[in-house]
Scaffold this motif. Structure first.
Motif, mmCIF file in Angstrom:
data_model
loop_
_atom_site.group_PDB
_atom_site.id
_atom_site.type_symbol
_atom_site.label_atom_id
_atom_site.label_comp_id
_atom_site.label_asym_id
_atom_site.label_seq_id
_atom_site.Cartn_x
_atom_site.Cartn_y
_atom_site.Cartn_z
ATOM 1 N N GLU A 79 1.238 -1.452 0.013
ATOM 2 C CA GLU A 79 0.783 -0.059 0.047
ATOM 3 C C GLU A 79 0.997 1.451 0.021
ATOM 4 O OE1 GLU A 79 -4.248 -1.030 2.115
ATOM 5 O OE2 GLU A 79 -3.053 -0.583 3.550
ATOM 6 N N THR A 80 0.547 2.658 -0.523
ATOM 7 C CA THR A 80 0.669 4.086 -0.224
ATOM 8 C C THR A 80 0.500 4.808 1.176
ATOM 9 O OG1 THR A 80 1.014 3.840 -2.863
ATOM 10 C CG2 THR A 80 1.756 5.573 -1.712
ATOM 11 N N LEU B 140 5.536 -1.416 3.136
ATOM 12 C CA LEU B 140 4.721 0.386 1.629
ATOM 13 C C LEU B 140 5.524 1.384 1.958
ATOM 14 C CD1 LEU B 140 3.140 -0.670 4.460
ATOM 15 C CD2 LEU B 140 1.836 1.924 4.833
ATOM 16 N N LYS B 141 5.020 1.323 0.552
ATOM 17 C CA LYS B 141 5.240 3.118 -0.708
ATOM 18 C C LYS B 141 4.738 3.664 0.469
ATOM 19 C CE LYS B 141 4.816 5.234 -5.008
ATOM 20 N NZ LYS B 141 4.597 4.808 -6.210
ATOM 21 N N ASP C 219 10.219 7.159 -0.377
ATOM 22 C CA ASP C 219 10.558 6.928 -1.216
ATOM 23 C C ASP C 219 10.281 8.473 -2.218
ATOM 24 O OD1 ASP C 219 10.824 4.123 -1.900
ATOM 25 O OD2 ASP C 219 8.835 4.726 -0.885
ATOM 26 N N ALA D 254 1.933 9.423 -6.999
ATOM 27 C CA ALA D 254 1.198 7.800 -6.602
ATOM 28 C C ALA D 254 -0.114 8.017 -7.199
ATOM 29 C CB ALA D 254 0.625 8.389 -5.163
ATOM 30 N N ILE E 174 -3.405 6.893 -3.453
ATOM 31 C CA ILE E 174 -3.515 7.247 -1.778
ATOM 32 C C ILE E 174 -4.093 6.237 -0.910
ATOM 33 C CG2 ILE E 174 -1.781 8.422 0.179
ATOM 34 C CD1 ILE E 174 -1.442 10.765 -1.746
#
Length: 322
Positions: A144-145, A168-169, A189, A207, A211
């Protein structure tokens, strides 16, 4: 003992050093900890003003977070012994801006030998808040972001480190170039300057998948925009807010998103034990590494309280050296 005594609610100037405070008494179910360092939290300043819900009785010694050595152990305490290096947070015992503090073992964890006492004092509220938000309330999942607003602050850095350890990102924001570098160095990131015009557009560009999670440190400024950026059925955790918020509930309805508040005071015993295990493992295996931005002696507690609220850009944790 020496410690900070607050005899009336008000500004930072009410934090005064008292060299004749009694060493706090403890019960058979508590620990007496000799404090080496105490962490400064924004909530400490809210409590000091007397405007926070359920304010303490005066006079009181402030502080929720500390690290030090176990001095004495109540006879019913099983998991700690005299001489253990520990950190504590949110205990209902006594304040941490002093040479000694008392805590229930439910709010104490083993520090081990990897981190300094200053770093231990940097764990407390920031890391428990990050864990409770991401793992217990939000239930973040690998892939997930997550967007972390104010990621250069103590809770922000903790959130970035934890989120990356979970796969996670991570997108973070900060208000200064140094803050942005700190967030990036801790694994984010992407990092954007939240003082820059149009930075929200850069976040959405970074993204394209959307998100999934937003950790909000200043809801009165960002929540309405968060509701526009969040993915369908995304989750928003409100960690900080300094004023009233006006939003259109239809935005929540349209996104079918979850907006939840976060406060450690409502944490259950089972949740505390889960968090202790996770954070002790984080120390042992290296993902948990508090960044100590500023250190102040005890006498400069008023300056520390001013700095944690009024600054050009937060840079990790502020601690008092006891």
């Amino acid at each position: 003992m020496k410690g900070i005594s607050v005899k009336k609610f008000g500004g930072p100037e009410v934090l005064t050093v008292d060299n004749n405070l009694p060493i706090p008494s403890f019960t058979d179910d508590e620990l007496l900890i000799k404090v080496s360092a105490a962490g400064i939290n924004p909530v400490d300043t809210y409590i000091r003003t007397g405007t926070f819900p359920d304010p303490p009785s005066l006079p009181y010694t402030p502080g929720l977070d500390a690290a030090g050595v176990v001095e004495k152990v109540g006879k019913n305490v099983k998991n700690f012994k005299v001489g253990d290096r520990v950190f504590t947070t949110c205990s209902q015992g006594s304040g941490t801006y002093a040479e000694y503090t008392v805590s229930s073992p439910l709010y104490v964890a083993h520090l081990g030998d990897t981190l300094s006492f200053e770093e231990g004092a940097g764990i407390g509220v920031p890391y428990y808040t990050a864990y409770k938000t991401l793992c217990i309330l939000i239930r973040a999942r690998a892939g997930e972001t997550v967007l972390v607003h104010g990621a250069s602050g103590a809770v922000g850095i903790a959130s970035v480190q934890l989120a990356k350890s979970m796969g996670l990102k991570v997108i973070g924001t900060a208000g200064t170039p140094d803050g942005m570098k700190l967030v990036k160095d801790n694994g984010a990131d992407f990092v954007f300057n939240h003082r820059e015009e149009g930075y929200m557009n850069k976040i959405t560009d970074a993204a394209p998948e959307g998100i999934d999670i937003i950790l909000e440190m200043l809801a009165n400024v960002n929540l309405d925009k968060d509701l526009e950026m969040i993915k369908l059925r995304g989750r928003i955790g409100i960690i900080g807010c300094r004023d009233e918020v006006k939003i259109a509930p239809v935005k929540i309805m349209f996104k079918e998103c979850v907006v939840t508040g976060v406060i450690l005071l409502h944490t259950t015993e089972c949740e505390w034990r889960e968090m202790h295990g996770a954070l002790e493992a984080g120390i042992k295996y290296g993902w948990l590494k508090p960044h100590i931005g500023l250190k102040y002696p005890l006498a400069q507690a008023p300056k520390a309280h001013d700095t944690v609220i009024n600054n050009a850009g937060t840079m990790g944790r502020i601690v008092l050296q006891i």
